[in-house]
Design a protein around this motif. Structure first.
Motif, PDB file in Angstrom:
ATOM      1  N   MET A 101      38.717  58.257 -20.746  1.00  0.00           N
ATOM      2  CA  MET A 101      39.236  59.625 -20.740  1.00  0.00           C
ATOM      3  C   MET A 101      40.565  59.687 -21.487  1.00  0.00           C
ATOM      4  O   MET A 101      40.825  60.621 -22.249  1.00  0.00           O
ATOM      5  N   MET A 102      41.418  58.694 -21.262  1.00  0.00           N
ATOM      6  CA  MET A 102      42.719  58.641 -21.931  1.00  0.00           C
ATOM      7  C   MET A 102      42.516  58.496 -23.442  1.00  0.00           C
ATOM      8  O   MET A 102      43.193  59.161 -24.235  1.00  0.00           O
ATOM      9  N   LYS A 103      41.565  57.660 -23.824  1.00  0.00           N
ATOM     10  CA  LYS A 103      41.292  57.440 -25.241  1.00  0.00           C
ATOM     11  C   LYS A 103      40.807  58.728 -25.906  1.00  0.00           C
ATOM     12  O   LYS A 103      41.265  59.081 -26.995  1.00  0.00           O
ATOM     13  N   SER A 104      39.914  59.443 -25.251  1.00  0.00           N
ATOM     14  CA  SER A 104      39.411  60.685 -25.848  1.00  0.00           C
ATOM     15  C   SER A 104      40.506  61.753 -25.907  1.00  0.00           C
ATOM     16  O   SER A 104      40.552  62.537 -26.856  1.00  0.00           O
ATOM     17  N   MET A 105      41.398  61.785 -24.916  1.00  0.00           N
ATOM     18  CA  MET A 105      42.516  62.741 -24.961  1.00  0.00           C
ATOM     19  C   MET A 105      43.429  62.447 -26.136  1.00  0.00           C
ATOM     20  O   MET A 105      43.863  63.363 -26.836  1.00  0.00           O
ATOM     21  N   MET A 106      43.734  61.161 -26.334  1.00  0.00           N
ATOM     22  CA  MET A 106      44.625  60.798 -27.433  1.00  0.00           C
ATOM     23  C   MET A 106      43.975  61.107 -28.783  1.00  0.00           C
ATOM     24  O   MET A 106      44.644  61.572 -29.708  1.00  0.00           O
TER      25      MET A 106
END
Length: 73
Positions: free
Chosen positions: A39-44
């Protein structure tokens, strides 16, 4: 007298249930954080940043430390 015992049992049950549910949710959220690395990767990526594994690890460790600090309060 019987009504008083019933009300007392109800109040004790409600208070006990509240604290049991609170403890259960805290332990669940500590074991399963609401945001994962994916999720963090897709947000970034949606913000236009190219996330490296080092940066993801740093952010996850910061979030974990912040949640531990908040749980101590």
């Amino acid at each position: 007298m019987l009504v008083l015992v019933g009300l007392l049992a109800l109040v004790v049950g409600l208070v006990g249930g509240f604290f049991l549910a609170r403890f259960t949710m805290k332990s669940y959220l500590a074991k399963n954080p609401p945001i994962s690395e994916e999720m963090m990767k897709s947000m970034m990526m949606s913000m236009g940043q190219k996330p490296s594994q080092k940066k993801l690890n740093q952010m996850m460790s910061q979030m974990k430390a912040q949640s531990q600090k908040a749980s101590k309060k």
